[in-house]
Design an enzyme around this catalytic site. Structure first.
Site, short mmCIF file in Angstrom:
data_model
loop_
_atom_site.label_atom_id
_atom_site.label_comp_id
_atom_site.label_asym_id
_atom_site.label_seq_id
_atom_site.Cartn_x
_atom_site.Cartn_y
_atom_site.Cartn_z
N HIS A 138 0.82 -1.22 0.00
CA HIS A 138 0.00 0.00 0.00
C HIS A 138 0.84 1.26 0.00
CE1 HIS A 138 0.45 -0.35 4.49
NE2 HIS A 138 0.52 0.96 4.39
N ASP A 168 0.09 -7.58 1.01
CA ASP A 168 0.51 -6.22 1.34
C ASP A 168 2.03 -6.15 1.46
OD1 ASP A 168 0.15 -3.53 1.71
OD2 ASP A 168 -0.17 -3.67 3.87
N SER A 243 4.66 2.33 8.06
CA SER A 243 4.35 1.19 7.20
C SER A 243 5.57 0.79 6.39
CB SER A 243 3.20 1.54 6.26
OG SER A 243 2.00 1.72 6.96
#
Length: 497
Positions: A138, A168, A243
């Site tokens: 993402h 992901d 992230s």
């Protein structure tokens, strides 16, 4: 009365002082007898948190011993690992639509809508000296350009080697004439709840930041960030920008890639999730092998969750394991004797709590090997060896890009095979014609088609091949009626275009 109390205190103090040489002598004698632990060993073990023969604490895991250990610092560990954590900047040009587009009169005064640049910020981890970086999907999704800034201030334009939305995860590559610092990938299965961990990343773009915490839980699922259902939960502060960053253990090894947080405000409240390092290792190895997508071992069987009702009907004490829902004829599972209705309880000696755990552990195994499955079949437990093969390619029908004045224009479609289904994150037993890819500036994208959509019917005609769909998309009509299967749901649409 106070004098009596004072006298008692002095009396006990004198007795303790008189007994001190005897205690020291006893401790010295106990220390000289290794076969028979003395008082000093017992006291030391108690202070160190050793629980005796039945205790679970090992010599490498204990509570802090003394004030000096409480004041220990993570600084040496951060200096060792932080240089391998990078910042990832992804940018893309977003299409902007205007109600005046296509109208010559209004375009003369207002002009055409101009594309707008968008950017996202995340982190990544160098796992190979050649410049291989693991991050989240993402973070770089739909990016036109991905740049990487290393801890020493250098900036690189990276190349996307491999990406997978269902996991992901994404792997980037940067190049330099010198080797890059790396973090060794550890064994995430060795983690235990309560283990100390550090999270390193770039939250909110303020710069590289390190936070500490513990492993709060293991095997978390249904958190809504990806199709993967096996996450490490930690209370180490993770915020937007973290992230793709590193979750490391006290040995300086990568045990997870920080992926998501649970928050009502957008900031950390102590509930963060990381993708286990064993999955990261398998994904990075696939990228370095030059694969175009992450291949999972194929056994030719589909599974579903064991509900309390199913567990009761099978005579199980509790709902655990993965129920076999279907088995492909002539597949590895069928050859080994696996049948619908069987329940997989263990894989290679490790308990399978549910289908998420089975999917995770299967994905970390190597194609071309064999795996040991402990199953429950008709009330009897058994063990069988099943070969882990590459998913069949099928007829390998060519991919067709649709054209013409239709809602499907700009979509690339192909007939499903187990290998293509795996690539798109679909069940490997599905059949039909599916959307493989979509041009972002096409009618198919505007109408909301997605990769993985299976087109079942168009204007009353059943779609069984890609050639059939290509022919139907060329119809000279303004009215379109079609049926699409997406995520197990049937969607019917009628529109004028």
């Amino acid at each position: 009365m106070r004098a009596n109390r004072l006298s008692l205190v002095l009396l006990f103090a004198m007795m303790a002082f008189a007994a001190a040489p005897t205690v020291r002598q006893a401790l010295a004698e106990d220390a000289a007898k290794p076969a028979d632990p003395g008082l000093s060993d017992v006291l030391t073990d108690l202070l160190h948190g050793v629980e005796g023969e039945n205790g679970t604490s090992g010599p490498d895991k204990r509570v802090p011993f003394g004030r000096e250990e409480v004041q220990l610092s993570f600084a040496p560990l951060v200096k060792q690992t932080a240089p391998a954590v990078v910042n990832v900047y992804a940018s893309q040009t977003a299409k902007v639509t205007s109600p005046f587009d296509g109208d010559p009169f209004f375009e003369e005064f207002f002009g055409r809508a101009q594309p707008r640049a968008q950017s996202s910020l995340g982190s990544g981890v160098l796992v190979d000296p050649s410049g291989v970086i693991v991050t989240n999907f993402h973070v770089i999704k739909d990016a036109d350009e991905v740049k990487v800034a290393t801890a020493d201030g250098r900036e690189f334009t990276s190349k996307v080697m491999l990406k997978d939305e269902t996991l992901d995860l994404a792997v980037l590559k940067i190049t330099s004439d010198k080797p890059f610092p790396v973090i060794a990938i550890g064994d995430s299965d060795a983690l235990e709840v309560g283990d100390l961990v550090l999270a390193i990343g770039n939250p909110f773009g303020v710069g590289q930041t390190t936070t500490s915490g513990i492993v709060s839980a293991l095997a978390r699922s249904h958190i809504g960030v990806s199709d993967s259902g096996y996450f490490i939960q930690t209370d180490a502060a993770i915020n937007p920008g973290n992230s793709g960053g590193a979750l490391i253990n006290m040995g300086g090894q990568l045990v997870g890639i920080n992926t998501a947080i649970y928050s009502r405000s957008g900031g950390s409240i102590g509930i963060g999730f990381a993708i286990p390092a064993n999955m990261v290792r398998a994904f990075a190895d696939a990228a370095k092998a030059g694969l175009d997508f992450f291949e999972r071992p194929y056994i030719g069987a589909e599974f579903e969750a064991v509900t309390p009702q199913i567990a009761e009907s099978l005579g199980m004490e509790k709902p655990t394991g993965a129920l076999v829902s279907s088995v492909e004829e002539a597949g590895p599972a069928a050859k080994a004797g696996l049948k619908p209705g069987d329940v997989v309880l263990q894989l290679n000696g490790t308990t399978v709590e549910g289908i998420e755990a089975l999917d995770y552990r299967m994905a970390t195994l190597s194609i071309g090997t064999k795996a040991s499955f402990a199953i429950l079949s008709k009330g009897q437990q058994a063990t069988m060896e099943i070969a882990l093969e590459r998913a069949p390619e099928g007829a390998k029908a060519s991919e067709v890009t649709l054209h013409g004045r239709s809602p499907f224009s700009g979509a690339k479609v192909a007939e499903l095979s187990p290998r293509l289904a795996q690539r798109l994150g679909l069940r490997t037993d599905l059949k039909g014609v599916t959307v493989v890819d979509i041009n972002r500036d096409s009618p198919a994208a505007d109408f909301g088609f997605q990769p993985g959509d299976i087109v079942r019917e168009v204007n009353g005609t059943t779609v069984d091949t890609a050639a059939t769909l290509a022919q139907l998309a060329q119809q000279d009509t303004r009215w379109w009626r079609f049926t699409v299967e997406r995520g197990g749901q049937i969607l019917r649409q009628v529109l004028r275009y």
